[in-house]
Design a protein around this motif. Structure first.
Motif, short mmCIF file in Angstrom:
data_model
loop_
_atom_site.label_atom_id
_atom_site.label_comp_id
_atom_site.label_asym_id
_atom_site.label_seq_id
_atom_site.Cartn_x
_atom_site.Cartn_y
_atom_site.Cartn_z
N ILE A 7 40.33 35.60 75.46
CA ILE A 7 39.53 35.40 74.26
C ILE A 7 39.15 36.74 73.63
O ILE A 7 39.25 36.93 72.42
CB ILE A 7 38.28 34.55 74.59
CG1 ILE A 7 38.70 33.13 74.94
CG2 ILE A 7 37.30 34.56 73.43
CD1 ILE A 7 37.58 32.28 75.49
N LEU A 8 38.72 37.70 74.45
CA LEU A 8 38.39 39.03 73.95
C LEU A 8 39.61 39.71 73.33
O LEU A 8 39.51 40.36 72.28
CB LEU A 8 37.82 39.89 75.08
CG LEU A 8 37.43 41.33 74.73
CD1 LEU A 8 36.27 41.32 73.74
CD2 LEU A 8 37.07 42.10 75.97
N HIS A 9 40.77 39.52 73.95
CA HIS A 9 42.01 40.11 73.45
C HIS A 9 42.36 39.57 72.06
O HIS A 9 42.74 40.33 71.17
CB HIS A 9 43.13 39.84 74.45
CG HIS A 9 44.40 40.56 74.17
ND1 HIS A 9 44.55 41.92 74.35
CD2 HIS A 9 45.58 40.13 73.70
CE1 HIS A 9 45.77 42.27 74.02
NE2 HIS A 9 46.42 41.20 73.61
N VAL A 10 42.21 38.27 71.88
CA VAL A 10 42.52 37.66 70.59
C VAL A 10 41.53 38.12 69.52
O VAL A 10 41.92 38.44 68.39
CB VAL A 10 42.54 36.12 70.71
CG1 VAL A 10 42.62 35.45 69.35
CG2 VAL A 10 43.69 35.67 71.59
N ILE A 11 40.25 38.17 69.86
CA ILE A 11 39.23 38.62 68.90
C ILE A 11 39.47 40.06 68.49
O ILE A 11 39.40 40.42 67.31
CB ILE A 11 37.82 38.42 69.49
CG1 ILE A 11 37.49 36.93 69.58
CG2 ILE A 11 36.77 39.14 68.65
CD1 ILE A 11 36.23 36.62 70.34
N VAL A 12 39.77 40.92 69.46
CA VAL A 12 40.03 42.33 69.15
C VAL A 12 41.30 42.49 68.34
O VAL A 12 41.38 43.34 67.45
CB VAL A 12 40.06 43.16 70.46
CG1 VAL A 12 40.60 44.55 70.21
CG2 VAL A 12 38.69 43.23 71.07
N SER A 13 42.30 41.65 68.59
CA SER A 13 43.54 41.71 67.81
C SER A 13 43.28 41.41 66.34
O SER A 13 43.76 42.13 65.46
CB SER A 13 44.57 40.72 68.36
OG SER A 13 44.88 41.01 69.69
N ALA A 59 38.70 49.65 68.57
CA ALA A 59 39.44 48.40 68.72
C ALA A 59 40.77 48.63 69.42
O ALA A 59 41.20 47.80 70.23
CB ALA A 59 39.65 47.75 67.36
N ALA A 60 41.42 49.75 69.15
CA ALA A 60 42.70 50.05 69.80
C ALA A 60 42.50 50.29 71.30
O ALA A 60 43.31 49.85 72.12
CB ALA A 60 43.35 51.26 69.16
N ILE A 61 41.43 50.97 71.67
CA ILE A 61 41.15 51.22 73.09
C ILE A 61 40.88 49.91 73.82
O ILE A 61 41.42 49.66 74.91
CB ILE A 61 39.98 52.21 73.24
CG1 ILE A 61 40.41 53.60 72.80
CG2 ILE A 61 39.44 52.23 74.66
CD1 ILE A 61 39.28 54.59 72.68
N ILE A 62 40.05 49.05 73.20
CA ILE A 62 39.75 47.75 73.83
C ILE A 62 41.01 46.90 73.92
O ILE A 62 41.26 46.22 74.93
CB ILE A 62 38.63 47.03 73.06
CG1 ILE A 62 37.32 47.82 73.17
CG2 ILE A 62 38.43 45.62 73.58
CD1 ILE A 62 36.22 47.31 72.28
N PHE A 63 41.85 46.95 72.88
CA PHE A 63 43.11 46.19 72.89
C PHE A 63 44.02 46.66 74.02
O PHE A 63 44.62 45.85 74.72
CB PHE A 63 43.81 46.34 71.54
CG PHE A 63 45.11 45.61 71.44
CD1 PHE A 63 45.13 44.26 71.18
CD2 PHE A 63 46.31 46.28 71.60
CE1 PHE A 63 46.32 43.57 71.08
CE2 PHE A 63 47.50 45.61 71.51
CZ PHE A 63 47.52 44.25 71.25
N MET A 64 44.12 47.98 74.21
CA MET A 64 44.97 48.50 75.28
C MET A 64 44.43 48.12 76.66
O MET A 64 45.20 47.77 77.57
CB MET A 64 45.10 50.01 75.16
CG MET A 64 45.95 50.46 74.01
SD MET A 64 46.06 52.25 73.98
CE MET A 64 46.40 52.52 72.29
#
Length: 80
Positions: A7-13, A59-64
């Motif tokens: 869920i976090l991955h989709v929101i950050v994307s 956002a890029a750091i959290i996505f990675m």
């Protein structure tokens, strides 16, 4: 835990896509010089560039990180 990270991955994307689309391009000022449309931007000409670039980096750091966790969890098989 796995569902929370997905869920976090989709929101950050989605947030990363929106933040990138809000930024102006490097050549946007040249178009205004030659009369290529209005030079009005959403946040002004140079105001939020540091804020949007910080948001993009965060956002890029959290996505990675979420991508690494999801790759790790998918490699462990059924032991989630």
């Amino acid at each position: 835990m796995y569902t929370l990270i997905v869920i976090l991955h989709v929101i950050v994307s989605v947030a990363l896509i929106l933040v990138i689309l809000l930024q102006t391009g490097k050549g946007s000022d040249i178009g205004a010089v030659f009369g290529g449309g209005s030079s009005q931007t959403l946040f002004g000409s140079t105001g939020p560039t540091s804020f949007l670039s910080k948001m993009t980096a965060g956002a890029a750091i959290i996505f990675m990180l979420t991508s690494l966790f999801l790759a790790y969890f998918s490699g462990t098989g059924g032991t989630r």
